[in-house]
Design a protein around this motif. Structure first.
Motif, PDB file in Angstrom:
ATOM      1  N   SER A 171      10.633  -1.337 -10.634  1.00 18.18           N
ATOM      2  CA  SER A 171       9.525  -2.292 -10.610  1.00 18.18           C
ATOM      3  C   SER A 171       9.387  -2.819  -9.186  1.00 18.18           C
ATOM      4  CB  SER A 171       9.766  -3.434 -11.598  1.00 18.18           C
ATOM      5  OG  SER A 171      10.943  -4.139 -11.280  1.00 18.18           O
ATOM      6  N   ARG A 172       8.251  -3.451  -8.932  1.00 16.71           N
ATOM      7  CA  ARG A 172       8.022  -3.973  -7.588  1.00 16.71           C
ATOM      8  C   ARG A 172       7.368  -5.344  -7.650  1.00 16.71           C
ATOM      9  NH1 ARG A 172       4.656   0.306  -4.464  1.00 16.71           N
ATOM     10  NH2 ARG A 172       4.597  -1.317  -2.841  1.00 16.71           N
ATOM     11  N   ASP A 173       7.649  -6.148  -6.647  1.00 23.24           N
ATOM     12  CA  ASP A 173       7.065  -7.472  -6.485  1.00 23.24           C
ATOM     13  C   ASP A 173       6.402  -7.486  -5.116  1.00 23.24           C
ATOM     14  OD1 ASP A 173       8.452 -10.889  -6.499  1.00 23.24           O
ATOM     15  OD2 ASP A 173       6.456 -10.110  -6.069  1.00 23.24           O
ATOM     16  N   ASN A 174       5.109  -7.210  -5.103  1.00 25.14           N
ATOM     17  CA  ASN A 174       4.405  -7.107  -3.821  1.00 25.14           C
ATOM     18  C   ASN A 174       4.335  -8.441  -3.090  1.00 25.14           C
ATOM     19  OD1 ASN A 174       3.967  -4.354  -4.103  1.00 25.14           O
ATOM     20  ND2 ASN A 174       1.952  -4.614  -5.036  1.00 25.14           N
ATOM     21  N   ALA A 175       4.330  -9.524  -3.824  1.00 20.24           N
ATOM     22  CA  ALA A 175       4.258 -10.840  -3.178  1.00 20.24           C
ATOM     23  C   ALA A 175       5.500 -11.111  -2.330  1.00 20.24           C
ATOM     24  CB  ALA A 175       4.101 -11.927  -4.227  1.00 20.24           C
ATOM     25  N   ASN A 176       6.628 -10.485  -2.720  1.00 18.64           N
ATOM     26  CA  ASN A 176       7.883 -10.709  -2.008  1.00 18.64           C
ATOM     27  C   ASN A 176       8.423  -9.452  -1.339  1.00 18.64           C
ATOM     28  OD1 ASN A 176       8.612 -13.623  -2.608  1.00 18.64           O
ATOM     29  ND2 ASN A 176       8.258 -12.847  -4.674  1.00 18.64           N
ATOM     30  N   ASN A 177       7.571  -8.425  -1.258  1.00 15.99           N
ATOM     31  CA  ASN A 177       7.959  -7.175  -0.571  1.00 15.99           C
ATOM     32  C   ASN A 177       9.293  -6.639  -1.085  1.00 15.99           C
ATOM     33  OD1 ASN A 177       5.666  -7.556   0.918  1.00 15.99           O
ATOM     34  ND2 ASN A 177       6.662  -7.370   2.905  1.00 15.99           N
ATOM     35  N   THR A 178       9.456  -6.645  -2.390  1.00 14.17           N
ATOM     36  CA  THR A 178      10.739  -6.245  -2.972  1.00 14.17           C
ATOM     37  C   THR A 178      10.521  -5.238  -4.096  1.00 14.17           C
ATOM     38  OG1 THR A 178      11.662  -8.428  -2.467  1.00 14.17           O
ATOM     39  CG2 THR A 178      12.865  -7.072  -4.042  1.00 14.17           C
ATOM     40  N   GLY A 213       7.021   4.803   2.104  1.00 13.66           N
ATOM     41  CA  GLY A 213       6.079   5.545   2.925  1.00 13.66           C
ATOM     42  C   GLY A 213       4.760   5.665   2.177  1.00 13.66           C
ATOM     43  N   PRO A 214       3.825   6.440   2.697  1.00 10.60           N
ATOM     44  CA  PRO A 214       3.825   7.091   4.003  1.00 10.60           C
ATOM     45  C   PRO A 214       3.121   6.307   5.109  1.00 10.60           C
ATOM     46  CG  PRO A 214       2.022   7.942   2.704  1.00 10.60           C
ATOM     47  CD  PRO A 214       2.699   6.878   1.859  1.00 10.60           C
ATOM     48  N   LEU A 215       2.354   5.219   4.739  1.00 10.98           N
ATOM     49  CA  LEU A 215       1.646   4.482   5.771  1.00 10.98           C
ATOM     50  C   LEU A 215       2.643   3.881   6.757  1.00 10.98           C
ATOM     51  CD1 LEU A 215      -1.080   2.643   3.666  1.00 10.98           C
ATOM     52  CD2 LEU A 215      -1.351   4.681   5.087  1.00 10.98           C
ATOM     53  N   GLY A 216       2.461   4.198   8.026  1.00  8.82           N
ATOM     54  CA  GLY A 216       3.364   3.691   9.047  1.00  8.82           C
ATOM     55  C   GLY A 216       4.605   4.521   9.230  1.00  8.82           C
ATOM     56  N   GLY A 217       4.798   5.520   8.377  1.00  9.04           N
ATOM     57  CA  GLY A 217       5.979   6.367   8.483  1.00  9.04           C
ATOM     58  C   GLY A 217       6.820   6.344   7.220  1.00  9.04           C
ATOM     59  N   ILE A 218       7.864   7.157   7.233  1.00  4.17           N
ATOM     60  CA  ILE A 218       8.815   7.216   6.127  1.00  4.17           C
ATOM     61  C   ILE A 218      10.083   6.496   6.559  1.00  4.17           C
ATOM     62  CG2 ILE A 218      10.102   8.711   4.573  1.00  4.17           C
ATOM     63  CD1 ILE A 218       7.096   8.973   4.280  1.00  4.17           C
ATOM     64  N   SER A 277       4.390   3.829  -7.264  1.00  4.08           N
ATOM     65  CA  SER A 277       3.266   3.898  -6.338  1.00  4.08           C
ATOM     66  C   SER A 277       2.761   2.496  -6.027  1.00  4.08           C
ATOM     67  CB  SER A 277       2.146   4.745  -6.927  1.00  4.08           C
ATOM     68  OG  SER A 277       1.513   4.024  -7.976  1.00  4.08           O
ATOM     69  N   SER A 278       1.834   2.439  -5.077  1.00  2.00           N
ATOM     70  CA  SER A 278       1.232   1.150  -4.737  1.00  2.00           C
ATOM     71  C   SER A 278       0.496   0.562  -5.937  1.00  2.00           C
ATOM     72  CB  SER A 278       0.275   1.314  -3.553  1.00  2.00           C
ATOM     73  OG  SER A 278      -0.735   2.265  -3.866  1.00  2.00           O
ATOM     74  N   GLY A 279       0.023   1.421  -6.815  1.00  2.00           N
ATOM     75  CA  GLY A 279      -0.702   0.957  -7.994  1.00  2.00           C
ATOM     76  C   GLY A 279       0.180   0.694  -9.199  1.00  2.00           C
ATOM     77  N   GLY A 280       1.489   0.964  -9.047  1.00  2.00           N
ATOM     78  CA  GLY A 280       2.402   0.687 -10.146  1.00  2.00           C
ATOM     79  C   GLY A 280       2.766   1.876 -11.011  1.00  2.00           C
ATOM     80  N   SER A 281       2.249   3.043 -10.705  1.00  2.00           N
ATOM     81  CA  SER A 281       2.628   4.239 -11.474  1.00  2.00           C
ATOM     82  C   SER A 281       4.070   4.618 -11.135  1.00  2.00           C
ATOM     83  CB  SER A 281       1.707   5.404 -11.134  1.00  2.00           C
ATOM     84  OG  SER A 281       0.376   5.106 -11.490  1.00  2.00           O
ATOM     85  N   ARG A 297       0.802  -1.214   0.000  1.00  2.00           N
ATOM     86  CA  ARG A 297       0.000   0.000   0.000  1.00  2.00           C
ATOM     87  C   ARG A 297       0.839   1.270   0.000  1.00  2.00           C
ATOM     88  NH1 ARG A 297      -3.662  -1.089   5.075  1.00  2.00           N
ATOM     89  NH2 ARG A 297      -4.493   0.969   4.544  1.00  2.00           N
ATOM     90  N   ASN A 298       2.121   1.137   0.062  1.00  4.98           N
ATOM     91  CA  ASN A 298       3.028   2.287   0.109  1.00  4.98           C
ATOM     92  C   ASN A 298       3.768   2.479  -1.201  1.00  4.98           C
ATOM     93  OD1 ASN A 298       2.628   3.387   2.621  1.00  4.98           O
ATOM     94  ND2 ASN A 298       4.249   2.211   3.616  1.00  4.98           N
ATOM     95  N   TYR A 299       4.214   3.710  -1.422  1.00  3.81           N
ATOM     96  CA  TYR A 299       5.124   3.911  -2.542  1.00  3.81           C
ATOM     97  C   TYR A 299       6.490   3.342  -2.160  1.00  3.81           C
ATOM     98  CZ  TYR A 299       7.449   7.740  -0.061  1.00  3.81           C
ATOM     99  OH  TYR A 299       8.146   8.479   0.839  1.00  3.81           O
ATOM    100  N   MET A 300       7.288   3.053  -3.163  1.00  5.41           N
ATOM    101  CA  MET A 300       8.683   2.650  -2.977  1.00  5.41           C
ATOM    102  C   MET A 300       9.525   3.523  -3.885  1.00  5.41           C
ATOM    103  SD  MET A 300       8.663   0.204  -0.767  1.00  5.41           S
ATOM    104  CE  MET A 300      10.384  -0.271  -0.920  1.00  5.41           C
TER     105      MET A 300
END
Length: 115
Positions: free
Chosen positions: A70-77, A98-103, A52-56, A31-34
């Protein structure tokens, strides 16, 4: 609490490629950006790319076409594929979320591009 651990840095010749990885622990990853930032000696930390969490995706203008996030949400990477590397890409590369839970920031992984 979120922990970010970067890997994949190293020394590469100009024109080469590297793929950085950042493994995140804790909640909210999907749910967070990376983001990836970098800081060269004597310079300010700058944004490389963000997803972004949505892949933008957002990229530093000067890096478009050479770097891909790129991101792999299944592996938190999150990944940063870096192609056609230049000596000016030499820097410490940091993962950020961030930002959920902090930066949060990782400790960084060094990328050195030799000419």
């Amino acid at each position: 609490q979120v922990r970010l651990v970067e890997s994949g840095g190293g020394i590469v010749q100009a024109g080469g490629s590297l793929r950085l990885s950042c493994k995140a622990s804790g909640r909210f990853f999907s749910r967070n950006y990376m983001g990836w930032y970098r800081q060269a000696p004597g310079k300010q930390r700058e944004l490389v790319a963000r997803i972004s969490s949505g892949g933008s995706t957002t990229y530093a203008e000067s890096l478009k076409g050479r770097f891909t996030i790129s991101r792999d949400n299944a592996n938190n990477t999150v990944f940063l594929q870096m192609n056609s590397l230049k000596p000016e890409d030499t820097a410490l590369y940091y993962c950020n979320t961030g930002p959920l839970g902090g930066i949060y920031w990782g400790q960084g992984t060094q990328v050195t591009v030799s000419s």
